[in-house]
Design a protein around this motif. Structure first.
Motif, mmCIF file in Angstrom:
data_model
loop_
_atom_site.group_PDB
_atom_site.id
_atom_site.type_symbol
_atom_site.label_atom_id
_atom_site.label_comp_id
_atom_site.label_asym_id
_atom_site.label_seq_id
_atom_site.Cartn_x
_atom_site.Cartn_y
_atom_site.Cartn_z
ATOM 1 N N THR A 55 0.888 -1.202 -0.047
ATOM 2 C CA THR A 55 -0.021 -0.027 0.139
ATOM 3 C C THR A 55 0.790 1.233 -0.036
ATOM 4 O OG1 THR A 55 -1.856 -0.898 1.135
ATOM 5 C CG2 THR A 55 -1.621 1.250 1.340
ATOM 6 N N CYS A 56 2.002 1.249 0.796
ATOM 7 C CA CYS A 56 2.809 2.329 0.934
ATOM 8 C C CYS A 56 3.699 2.745 -0.366
ATOM 9 C CB CYS A 56 3.862 2.290 1.973
ATOM 10 S SG CYS A 56 3.063 2.438 3.775
ATOM 11 N N LYS A 57 4.032 1.486 -0.989
ATOM 12 C CA LYS A 57 4.650 1.541 -2.449
ATOM 13 C C LYS A 57 3.620 2.211 -3.401
ATOM 14 C CE LYS A 57 7.791 -2.311 -2.057
ATOM 15 N NZ LYS A 57 8.063 -3.886 -2.477
ATOM 16 N N THR A 58 2.528 1.792 -3.436
ATOM 17 C CA THR A 58 1.559 2.456 -4.329
ATOM 18 C C THR A 58 1.255 4.036 -3.912
ATOM 19 O OG1 THR A 58 0.399 0.274 -4.438
ATOM 20 C CG2 THR A 58 -0.870 2.362 -5.183
ATOM 21 N N SER A 59 1.141 4.174 -2.684
ATOM 22 C CA SER A 59 0.886 5.736 -2.467
ATOM 23 C C SER A 59 2.416 6.608 -2.458
ATOM 24 C CB SER A 59 0.205 5.844 -1.238
ATOM 25 O OG SER A 59 1.055 5.263 -0.169
ATOM 26 N N ALA A 60 3.495 6.046 -2.499
ATOM 27 C CA ALA A 60 4.771 6.662 -2.398
ATOM 28 C C ALA A 60 5.118 7.094 -1.160
ATOM 29 C CB ALA A 60 4.802 7.735 -3.450
ATOM 30 N N SER A 61 4.718 6.454 -0.157
ATOM 31 C CA SER A 61 4.790 6.663 1.255
ATOM 32 C C SER A 61 6.261 5.789 1.710
ATOM 33 C CB SER A 61 3.712 6.576 2.218
ATOM 34 O OG SER A 61 2.578 7.280 1.840
ATOM 35 N N GLU A 62 7.066 6.473 2.374
ATOM 36 C CA GLU A 62 8.151 5.983 2.824
ATOM 37 C C GLU A 62 7.718 4.820 3.871
ATOM 38 O OE1 GLU A 62 12.412 6.394 5.264
ATOM 39 O OE2 GLU A 62 10.945 8.276 5.097
ATOM 40 N N PHE A 63 8.161 3.740 4.060
ATOM 41 C CA PHE A 63 7.659 2.667 4.752
ATOM 42 C C PHE A 63 8.613 2.157 5.734
ATOM 43 C CE2 PHE A 63 6.650 -2.149 5.986
ATOM 44 C CZ PHE A 63 5.351 -1.676 6.499
ATOM 45 N N ILE A 64 8.285 2.413 7.073
ATOM 46 C CA ILE A 64 9.440 1.827 8.143
ATOM 47 C C ILE A 64 8.698 0.766 9.061
ATOM 48 C CG2 ILE A 64 11.001 2.603 10.109
ATOM 49 C CD1 ILE A 64 10.693 5.420 8.780
ATOM 50 N N GLU A 65 9.404 -0.237 9.315
ATOM 51 C CA GLU A 65 8.601 -1.229 9.755
ATOM 52 C C GLU A 65 9.762 -1.529 11.107
ATOM 53 O OE1 GLU A 65 6.693 -5.225 8.455
ATOM 54 O OE2 GLU A 65 8.976 -5.591 8.948
ATOM 55 N N GLN A 66 9.200 -1.732 12.468
ATOM 56 C CA GLN A 66 10.098 -2.022 13.317
ATOM 57 C C GLN A 66 9.434 -2.985 14.470
ATOM 58 O OE1 GLN A 66 12.745 -1.089 14.103
ATOM 59 N NE2 GLN A 66 13.353 0.896 13.436
ATOM 60 N N LYS A 67 10.251 -3.813 14.727
ATOM 61 C CA LYS A 67 9.894 -4.977 15.622
ATOM 62 C C LYS A 67 10.039 -4.773 17.119
ATOM 63 C CE LYS A 67 12.922 -8.260 15.810
ATOM 64 N NZ LYS A 67 13.735 -9.386 15.307
ATOM 65 N N LEU A 68 8.823 -5.084 17.885
ATOM 66 C CA LEU A 68 8.763 -4.845 19.474
ATOM 67 C C LEU A 68 8.561 -6.429 20.029
ATOM 68 C CD1 LEU A 68 6.427 -1.751 19.817
ATOM 69 C CD2 LEU A 68 9.056 -1.874 19.571
ATOM 70 N N SER A 69 8.659 -6.294 21.358
ATOM 71 C CA SER A 69 8.330 -7.506 21.918
ATOM 72 C C SER A 69 7.260 -7.665 23.230
ATOM 73 C CB SER A 69 9.650 -8.189 22.290
ATOM 74 O OG SER A 69 9.342 -9.456 23.269
ATOM 75 N N VAL A 70 6.389 -8.419 23.109
ATOM 76 C CA VAL A 70 5.460 -8.580 24.438
ATOM 77 C C VAL A 70 6.175 -8.463 25.852
ATOM 78 C CG1 VAL A 70 3.703 -9.895 25.647
ATOM 79 C CG2 VAL A 70 3.625 -9.489 23.103
ATOM 80 N N ALA A 71 7.480 -9.294 25.690
ATOM 81 C CA ALA A 71 8.146 -9.584 27.085
ATOM 82 C C ALA A 71 9.053 -8.372 27.366
ATOM 83 C CB ALA A 71 8.948 -10.811 26.681
ATOM 84 N N THR A 72 9.207 -7.317 26.602
ATOM 85 C CA THR A 72 10.294 -6.223 26.829
ATOM 86 C C THR A 72 9.684 -4.644 26.924
ATOM 87 O OG1 THR A 72 11.203 -6.047 24.687
ATOM 88 C CG2 THR A 72 12.227 -7.732 26.381
ATOM 89 N N PRO A 73 8.913 -4.435 27.887
ATOM 90 C CA PRO A 73 8.197 -3.237 27.801
ATOM 91 C C PRO A 73 9.180 -2.053 27.728
ATOM 92 C CG PRO A 73 7.788 -4.244 29.639
ATOM 93 C CD PRO A 73 8.340 -5.263 28.942
ATOM 94 N N ALA A 74 10.329 -2.389 28.734
ATOM 95 C CA ALA A 74 11.286 -1.009 28.808
ATOM 96 C C ALA A 74 11.849 -0.870 27.502
ATOM 97 C CB ALA A 74 12.334 -1.424 29.926
ATOM 98 N N ASP A 75 12.339 -1.993 26.739
ATOM 99 C CA ASP A 75 13.081 -2.046 25.520
ATOM 100 C C ASP A 75 12.074 -1.291 24.248
ATOM 101 O OD1 ASP A 75 15.407 -3.062 26.863
ATOM 102 O OD2 ASP A 75 14.793 -5.077 25.893
ATOM 103 N N ASN A 76 10.672 -1.649 24.749
ATOM 104 C CA ASN A 76 9.849 -1.079 23.543
ATOM 105 C C ASN A 76 9.879 0.535 23.510
ATOM 106 O OD1 ASN A 76 9.364 -3.633 22.955
ATOM 107 N ND2 ASN A 76 7.341 -3.950 24.047
ATOM 108 N N TRP A 77 9.744 0.841 24.857
ATOM 109 C CA TRP A 77 9.736 2.419 25.209
ATOM 110 C C TRP A 77 10.751 3.102 24.339
ATOM 111 C CZ3 TRP A 77 12.439 6.448 27.223
ATOM 112 C CH2 TRP A 77 11.853 7.343 27.353
#
Length: 295
Positions: A55-77
């Motif tokens: 969808t972002c490719k079609t709309s020419a929007s830059e797409f940034i994907e980032q992984k988080l973890s349920v087990a590490t709320p401090a790291d997520n922050w």
């Protein structure tokens, strides 16, 4: 919905994530999209994340994907802090898609965008319906980093719970915080035909479980223009000077907006998150109406 410089979303396996994401990108026309997901559910969300990329490719929007973890709320922050500091421009307009974003992540993102000085809009898409069960095995509740308020020593606790469909999560919050009083917000005027029955179950179970504390129930509509903020504010005003107030959103996601706004007005209050260990793959079905506003 306003045009936005950026969209921040959280990937789910639900159909409403995919359809809602397409509508937001088409309407907001962002220059970039930041998409988070939990690594524990990477397989479940893979197809929808690929769809978001296309969808972002079609709309020419830059797409940034980032992984988080349920087990590490401090790291997520810390991950969210580092991402937004780099990706978001102060003073820009950002749309946060609440549709399938965990409330802890919602509040982390709101706080960081406020710190950066952004104009924050939100979007939320309801499903056509919910499954028989949504979540199971509630875990230890936790206060939200930077939004945990100011504790008065020896003060009693007033717990505000905006109820959802998981009774055990409400009970877990009550057991953990041991409040003198629980202010239980029950969703009203809901189009979901099962809502009234589920809210009655919440009230009955909370009153049965309260033991030495007491429970006062009130009705609110999280889909109202103010996300229920005025009604919740009326409930807490009498406890601001005497109690440590802890607030948690378990109901419709827009209720997380109202609690965040109330915390900004009353900084001594605390926001709390009640995580669950297990979620249903049949959490919801279909795609319903959208709710939009500004934080």
């Amino acid at each position: 919905m306003n045009e936005s410089d950026s969209i921040i979303a959280f990937a789910s396996w639900e159909e409403r994530f995919r359809l809602g994401f397409d509508q937001i990108v088409r309407t907001a026309q962002p220059s970039q999209v930041l998409l988070y997901y939990f690594e524990e559910y990477a397989d479940w969300t893979s197809d929808n994340r690929t769809h978001a990329l296309n969808t972002c490719k079609t709309s020419a929007s830059e797409f940034i994907e980032q992984k988080l973890s349920v087990a590490t709320p401090a790291d997520n922050w810390q991950r969210i802090r580092d991402d937004l500091r780099v990706s978001v421009t102060p003073g820009s307009r950002v749309t946060v898609d609440l549709t399938t974003m965990p409330r802890e992540i919602i509040w982390n993102v709101f706080w960081m965008l406020d710190l950066i000085g952004c104009r924050i809009d939100y979007s939320y898409f309801r499903p056509a319906g919910y499954g028989d069960w949504l979540s199971r095995e509630p875990q230890r509740p936790r206060l939200i980093y930077k939004l945990s308020g100011i504790t008065r020593l020896k003060a009693r606790t007033a717990l505000v719970v905006l109820a959802g469909y998981d009774v055990d999560r409400t009970k877990q919050l009550m057991a953990f915080f041991e409040p003198e009083i629980t202010l239980l917000g029950l969703q009203s005027l809901d189009k979901d035909p099962t809502n009234d029955q589920r809210m009655r179950k919440q009230r009955e179970q909370a009153e049965r479980f309260s033991q030495d504390g007491r429970v006062e129930c009130f009705s609110l509509d999280a889909y109202a223009p103010d996300c229920g903020e005025e009604i919740v504010g009326q409930q807490i005003v009498g406890y601001l000077d005497s109690h440590n107030i802890v607030m948690s959103s378990l109901g419709p996601k827009p209720s997380a907006v109202s609690l965040y706004r109330l915390h900004r007005k009353h900084r001594a209050t605390a926001l709390a998150y009640a995580p669950s260990k297990e979620f249903s793959r049949e959490y919801s079905r279909g795609f319903g109406e959208g709710v939009f506003g500004s934080v």
